[in-house]
Design an enzyme around this catalytic site. Sequence first.
Site, PDB file in Angstrom:
ATOM      1  N   ASP A 230       1.006  -1.149   0.100  1.00 44.41           N
ATOM      2  CA  ASP A 230      -0.107  -0.112   0.023  1.00 44.41           C
ATOM      3  C   ASP A 230       0.742   1.064   0.040  1.00 44.41           C
ATOM      4  O   ASP A 230       1.919   1.140   0.841  1.00 44.41           O
ATOM      5  CB  ASP A 230      -0.756   0.142   1.315  1.00 44.41           C
ATOM      6  N   GLU A 290       1.329  -0.483  -5.253  1.00 39.14           N
ATOM      7  CA  GLU A 290       0.205   0.709  -5.408  1.00 39.14           C
ATOM      8  C   GLU A 290       1.094   1.863  -5.850  1.00 39.14           C
ATOM      9  O   GLU A 290       1.477   2.558  -5.039  1.00 39.14           O
ATOM     10  CB  GLU A 290      -0.573   0.920  -4.149  1.00 39.14           C
TER      11      GLU A 290
HETATM   12  C1  NOJ Z   1      -4.282   3.316  -0.530  1.00 39.94           C
HETATM   13  C2  NOJ Z   1      -5.588   2.441  -0.462  1.00 39.94           C
HETATM   14  O1  NOJ Z   1      -5.707   1.605  -1.425  1.00 39.94           O
HETATM   15  C3  NOJ Z   1      -6.732   3.234   0.232  1.00 39.94           C
HETATM   16  O2  NOJ Z   1      -7.753   2.438   0.170  1.00 39.94           O
HETATM   17  C4  NOJ Z   1      -6.099   3.765   1.606  1.00 39.94           C
HETATM   18  O3  NOJ Z   1      -7.294   4.588   2.016  1.00 39.94           O
HETATM   19  C5  NOJ Z   1      -4.844   4.391   1.400  1.00 39.94           C
HETATM   20  N1  NOJ Z   1      -4.066   3.594   0.676  1.00 39.94           N
HETATM   21  C6  NOJ Z   1      -4.282   4.837   2.670  1.00 39.94           C
HETATM   22  O4  NOJ Z   1      -3.927   3.385   3.432  1.00 39.94           O
END
Ligand code: NOJ
Length: 568
Positions: A230, A290
């Site tokens: 993430d 991500e």
């Molecule tokens: C990216 C995640 O996909 C999202 O859902 C989340 O709110 C943020 N990172 C913070 O962790």
Amino acid sequence: MHGRFSATVLILLILLVALRATRAQRKSPDAAPHPWYQHAVFYEIYPRSFMDSNGDGIGDLNGIAAKLDYLKALGVDAIWIAPCFPSPQVDFGYDVSDYENIDPMYGTLADFDRLQKLGAEHGIKIILDLVVNHTSDQHPWFLDSRSSRTAPKRDWYIWRDGKDDGPPNNWISNFGGSAWQWDNATKQYYYHYFYVQQPDLNWRNPAVVEAMFGTTEWWYKRGVAGFRLDAVDSLYEDSALKDNPVLPGTNDFGDPKIENKYTQALPEVHTALQGLRTVANKYNAVLIGETWTDNVAQLKPYYGVANDELQMPMDLLLTKLKFSAPVFREHIDAVEAIGEWPVFVIGNHDIVRSWNRYGDGQHNDQIAKAMAAMFLTLRGTPIMYYGDELGMQNNDPARREDVKDPIGRLGWPKEKGRDGERTPMQWSNDANAGFTSGTPWNAIPETYKTYNVADELKDPNSILNWYKQLLALRRSNPALLDGDYLALNENDPNVLSYLRKTKNDAVIVVINMSAAPRTVNFKLSKQRLNAKPAQTLLTTQPSLRTNSSAAQLSLEPFAVYIAALNKK
Ligand code: NOJ
Ligand code: CA
């Protein structure tokens, strides 16, 4: 004369060697056997919303286990489960309070082990979601850190003094307001790129690095096949705390727009990723990133100079493009130009459902099928989002008081939050779409009555059956798995066409991305292929099912035609 001859031969030889070297450097997808994740299809599960096994209205691990047959029949090889660790659920699990356990809402570690085992029996690997940038403010690490300025874990987070009676600098949280939160007890600010309840970890502290590496290893030993990492971009911030450049205008939260120059994608990120990769390599595990970038070229560094960082940085840019042949062609060209293994995504739990996003409001089902055809026949690994295979639709809350995602309450009405794309999976036309016997945690759109697994399985023309056919074709076709990508008819403003080609196999993919009938012609002698005979592999257009030539095709609006071609 003799001298000039040998000089010419020498130059020719040098040129030949140079040409060979360049060819050898250009990675051909055929060149090496593929690691497992390159032939796999990944599927993201938002665990709150997939299947509820105990009637509390919230999906859980046993619910996922109960649906493994469905996933296997669909053609999925690995599931990425969004965070299911203990969490106060401020950000629905992206605020972790214990990295090495399961939130009781989702089950127990024993349930996880069972899911893992059943997954293996179904040929489905488990990918977990590692929130590396921040923890919950309820994590014992942060509770210790905030307890005093001299606490053992004080330096596990980013604490700073204020400046001129305000925060240390102008950094803005991605979720609204200043990124600095005042702590009255210890009279300092802590940094949080996301919610106040998600303090950023201090990745410059080796103890933090070691703890996170240790967590990944703990799960690998339990059988996890990899992680989706993430917010990897946000791991490091400028240690001198320089102000970010301010841009004109305000965002949906009313904050000044800023360029995240000193808070995103700092070079140190790569060292952290290399470390995570070293651990992953011991277990043949995959790291998915991500990786939101401004352009495709910025994805390249995430693979690592020596291919020693993320195997799968997600190309999230595709989700921002409009449904258009020239727009997608240009994007695919850019992806191909970086020379790495692409990772395509068309939807996830943070963005409006693909059915709505690419749809034109009139032909959304046809467009969903056309998108699936492109997404699943391009070179690279696709990551699906649960329910997209049904044509599940966004269901934004109608009133601010119904919003569950805090950013939706803060940014209402411009930013409605992410509840709309996180609705329960639509399993049938029974009450609550067959998701729960209780009250679902999030509202289900009325369209579930026709867009659901049970009904779509019965309809040969459903979006679900189209996905199933595409996934089965992809799995069995060497050109779709490993072939090079070659764009065709590059000036066509309406029809996207390309070849996927290995030494022995070739497939042509033709997608009419317009609402009008179109005719396309292909001369494929340059590609050393015959346009006829062609063997139709899959098409949305009944009249093309028995088609035996790709030389000229008359396509209905949004038609998809996929056929095998023979070598010259
Ligand atoms: C990216 C995640 O996909 C999202 O859902 C989340 O709110 C943020 N990172 C913070 O962790
Ligand atoms: Ca439940």
